[in-house]
Design a protein around this motif. Sequence first.
Motif, short mmCIF file in Angstrom:
data_model
loop_
_atom_site.label_atom_id
_atom_site.label_comp_id
_atom_site.label_asym_id
_atom_site.label_seq_id
_atom_site.Cartn_x
_atom_site.Cartn_y
_atom_site.Cartn_z
N SER A 64 -23.15 -18.14 46.77
CA SER A 64 -22.24 -16.86 46.22
C SER A 64 -20.73 -17.20 46.41
O SER A 64 -20.06 -16.69 45.45
CB SER A 64 -22.54 -15.67 47.01
OG SER A 64 -22.20 -15.96 48.48
N ARG A 67 -19.99 -19.25 43.13
CA ARG A 67 -20.00 -18.34 41.95
C ARG A 67 -18.72 -17.44 42.00
O ARG A 67 -18.31 -17.23 41.13
CB ARG A 67 -21.19 -17.45 41.86
CG ARG A 67 -22.45 -18.38 41.68
CD ARG A 67 -23.75 -17.51 41.24
NE ARG A 67 -24.37 -16.83 42.50
CZ ARG A 67 -25.06 -17.37 43.28
NH1 ARG A 67 -25.38 -18.67 43.36
NH2 ARG A 67 -25.34 -16.66 44.52
N ARG A 95 -27.27 -22.25 40.32
CA ARG A 95 -26.53 -21.22 39.61
C ARG A 95 -25.22 -21.31 39.69
O ARG A 95 -24.41 -20.34 39.91
CB ARG A 95 -27.03 -19.95 40.49
CG ARG A 95 -28.56 -19.51 40.09
CD ARG A 95 -29.13 -18.33 41.05
NE ARG A 95 -28.23 -17.12 40.99
CZ ARG A 95 -28.21 -15.93 41.59
NH1 ARG A 95 -28.92 -16.18 42.84
NH2 ARG A 95 -27.46 -15.22 41.35
N PRO A 97 -21.48 -21.74 38.52
CA PRO A 97 -20.77 -21.69 37.11
C PRO A 97 -20.41 -23.16 36.43
O PRO A 97 -20.56 -24.01 37.27
CB PRO A 97 -19.40 -21.07 37.39
CG PRO A 97 -19.71 -20.44 38.75
CD PRO A 97 -20.43 -21.22 39.56
#
Length: 292
Positions: A64, A67, A95, A97
């Motif tokens: 997280s 991201r 996941r 970017p």
Amino acid sequence: MNVTGRPRFAPRWLELRERADAAARAPELLHPLLEWVAAQPPPVGPPGTPRDLVIRDLGCGTGSMGRWLAVRLPGPQHWVLYDLDPALLDHAGARMPVTAADGTPVDATTERGDLATLTADDLAGTSLVTASALLDLLTRDEVEALAEACVGAGCPALLALSVAGRVELTPSDPLDAEIADAFNDHQRRTDQGRGLLGPDAIAAAVTAFERRGATVLVRPSAWRLGSAESALTAEWLRGWVGAAHAQRPELAPEAVAYLRRRLEECAAGELTVAVHHTDLLALPGPSSRSAG
């Protein structure tokens, strides 16, 4: 690297909290970070070839922090994602970017490992060390070692969402303070021979980095949970009260009844919660910038 002795977190919990984490992180720390990076001598590399920012994310979980941060930083980036759990690493790596704030490329690799043995040599060439919800899980010696490694390598550290030891629940309940105190004691517990810092981690980190000549900025980063975050609030309540009960078994059955009341209020949309955290940015070397 050592890969034992740290808690593992369920992907569901990490996914539940991601939106609240993103809303809580202190974006005002990005400006001094970018100023510091821009002021550094250009990295050595082939003429005319821009060098990627190398960002090491410690205890990355599902990714997280990457991201949130990669799309806010300009320039090509290479992220190295560290975690103990290979399943979380797979999730995080898949996941990330692929473009930065200015459209330049972002890529990532994963490494299973623990920050406990990281040294300045390991961080050579690193542009930034990041971590989220990690400092409070460390011991004082581990925080000192992290500061030593970062400052020794000359790289800044952005350490987000460390628990501050304060929560506010509305409406209030007579048992709120006792549950909070027991939870904070649990955060400071000795776990497998390791004395965790819990809500004392930010103060310990400020001292550790400043002692080594770094400039340290701290900013609040509270979760603000209302009816739209009821699933996260309910899961947080179970963990918060459960840890308090584990620390002080004598709280039962009051803690059981308290949790039931709070979950009913949450389900009815009647409960709001502020869970206070602190973000810390440590910049190696002297600076005139105020940390206040």
